[in-house]
Design an enzyme around this catalytic site. Structure first.
Site, PDB file in Angstrom:
ATOM      1  N   HIS A   1      -1.901   1.514   7.299  1.00 23.04           N
ATOM      2  CA  HIS A   1      -2.306   1.428   5.899  1.00 23.04           C
ATOM      3  C   HIS A   1      -2.235   2.816   5.274  1.00 23.04           C
ATOM      4  O   HIS A   1      -2.616   3.812   5.900  1.00 23.04           O
ATOM      5  CB  HIS A   1      -3.727   0.860   5.802  1.00 23.04           C
ATOM      6  CG  HIS A   1      -4.218   0.707   4.393  1.00 23.04           C
ATOM      7  ND1 HIS A   1      -3.634  -0.149   3.494  1.00 23.04           N
ATOM      8  CD2 HIS A   1      -5.240   1.319   3.728  1.00 23.04           C
ATOM      9  CE1 HIS A   1      -4.272  -0.074   2.338  1.00 23.04           C
ATOM     10  NE2 HIS A   1      -5.247   0.812   2.456  1.00 23.04           N
TER      11      HIS A   1
ATOM     12  N   CYS B   1       0.831  -1.203   0.000  1.00 21.45           N
ATOM     13  CA  CYS B   1       0.000   0.000   0.000  1.00 21.45           C
ATOM     14  C   CYS B   1       0.866   1.255   0.000  1.00 21.45           C
ATOM     15  O   CYS B   1       0.449   2.306  -0.502  1.00 21.45           O
ATOM     16  CB  CYS B   1      -0.947   0.002   1.190  1.00 21.45           C
ATOM     17  SG  CYS B   1      -0.124  -0.003   2.806  1.00 21.45           S
TER      18      CYS B   1
END
Length: 470
Positions: A413, A32
């Site tokens: 994230h 990510c």
């Protein structure tokens, strides 16, 4: 139902992208950090244009195996696909080719470990600089194909043969759009002597978040002012103080180097076309454990950087009219060509003066380093002449993307807010539609949602007015 199946096929095998959206990126494990950075870079048209000019050299080279990989070529294909400049019907793209090329550049980046998007940004920019430096500065004499090209019209390097060597092309010498320069001023507090200005390069501004004041929102402007704020450096040898001390002594006496306290201040000597701002959210506890700072730092869609730009001090005698003081003379840290430390910076004094003229409860004119939209569009309601850097800003930037990190220092994230690509009918226009992207998930977002996010990386692109072009 059978007809729809024949026309569109099974949904699991072919996912068509909705209008106005961009392709997502497949998460290869913990990638990510890479996906969010690529989405942010793809929203910067100047960077894509520079890559196109940078990779044009490969198209004119002699035939080479197609398997040969360049970082610039791989990155260009990915960014063009993410910005909808290349025709692709795929809804989710695979960026594993970028990791493979980086491994060829001796960067071992694991897709199964936690990585940082800002560190990857440095890896990309430094690798692009290495790729540029590896190109030959001078064309070889036996490369007849390049020597016979008609576009070689620059001043050539003479040699003892009848021919001459053409210099390297301009696009190999040019820096990437994120390249900028910092200036460092050192001024002696005792004799006010200024050392020569020192220049350092940067590809992103890494700003620490100052301590919060209760009841006062933290803004990007506070972080920028904290970045350029002066600091004292003790026990520094001052050549000027040593020279003055030597002149007042008898001949033949040995003089020790005079050590004094210097005032050091950073400024932006060269502002880049694409400005990447990194907000340092890493802090350390008293026990030495890493902590993440979650406070919201306010930022605007537009950012004015004129007040942070370094300007060479101009001597008063060189002015045409004594009553017209230039902006360079009023900048902090200069007095008759010699830098000094004023009690307050030029920007702070101007802000304080205008706030005194405002009625109580009025909306602040400045926030996050930029004027408010009402102030920029003002028609004489406020003293615009007192703010030359806001009435007609030279270094005006527009927000293009925001990278946000959710979680703590050990796991989290990365997601990205970015502008939607412009429509093919008007490719030069800047879209006002924002997108929220989390790996392969893409949805539309509002500007208010973007400005309310806890930014980690901010991508701005400079806006050039028609007057500046003239």
């Amino acid at each position: 139902a059978a007809g729809m199946y024949v026309l569109w096929g099974p949904i699991t095998e072919r996912r068509r992208r909705r209008r106005g959206l961009v392709p997502g990126l497949l998460n290869l494990g913990n990638t990510c950090f890479m996906n969010s950075l690529l989405q942010g870079l793809s929203s910067c048209p100047s960077f894509i244009k520079w890559l196109e000019e940078f990779t044009a050299q490969y198209k004119t080279e002699q035939k080479q195996p197609t398997e040969r990989h360049y970082l610039s070529v791989t990155l260009l294909h990915l960014l063009r696909a993410l910005s909808c400049q290349e025709v692709t019907e795929e809804d989710v793209l695979d960026a594993s080719c970028l990791l493979e090329v980086l491994r060829m550049y001796r960067w071992q980046i694991s897709s199964f470990e936690e990585q940082d998007a800002h560190e990857l940004f440095h890896v990309l920019t430094s690798s692009l600089e290495d790729e540029r430096d590896r190109q030959p500065r001078v064309t070889h004499l036996f490369d007849v194909h390049l020597l016979e090209q008609p576009e070689i019209t620059q001043k050539q390097i003479s040699c003892r043969t009848r021919g001459s060597l053409p210099p390297v092309s301009n696009h190999w010498k040019s820096q990437h759009p994120f390249h900028g320069r910092l200036t460092s001023n050192m001024v002696c507090k005792h004799c006010e002597h200024q050392s020569p200005v020192r220049y350092d390069t940067f590809d992103s501004l890494s700003l620490s978040i100052p301590a919060a004041v209760w009841g006062r929102p933290m803004t990007l402007d506070h972080c920028l002012h904290h970045f350029i704020s002066s600091e004292s450096v003790k026990d520094v040898v001052c050549d000027n103080c040593t020279k003055i001390q030597a002149e007042g002594t008898l001949n033949g006496q040995s003089i020790e180097n005079q050590r004094t306290t210097f005032v050091k201040q950073l400024k932006l000597g060269k502002l880049p076309q694409c400005l990447c701002i990194h907000l340092q959210r890493l802090s350390w506890s008293n026990q030495g454990t890493p902590l993440k700072r979650h406070e919201h730092v306010q930022f605007n869609e537009f950012l004015i950087m004129d007040i942070y730009k370094y300007r060479i001090p101009v001597h008063k005698s060189s002015q045409n009219e004594p009553n017209q003081k230039s902006f360079e003379e009023t900048m902090p840290g200069s007095k008759d060509g010699v830098a000094v430390k004023p009690p307050g910076t030029y920007f702070e004094n101007k802000i304080y003066w205008v706030f005194l003229q405002q009625p109580s409860g009025a909306k602040p004119l400045f926030m996050n380093g930029a004027c408010s939209s009402s102030f920029l569009m003002s028609s004489g309601a406020f003293p615009l002449a007192a703010f030359p850097e806001c009435s007609s800003p030279v270094y005006l930037y527009r927000l293009m993307a925001v990278v946000v990190h959710h979680g703590d220092m050990h796991s989290g994230h990365f997601v990205t807010y970015r502008r939607s690509p412009p429509s093919p009918k008007n490719p030069l226009a800047v879209s006002s539609q924002w997108l929220w992207i989390s790996d392969d998930t893409v949805r539309k977002a509002s500007l208010q949602e973007v400005l309310s996010s806890s930014a980690y990386l901010l991508f701005y692109e400079r806006v050039h007015s028609k007057a500046q072009h003239q």
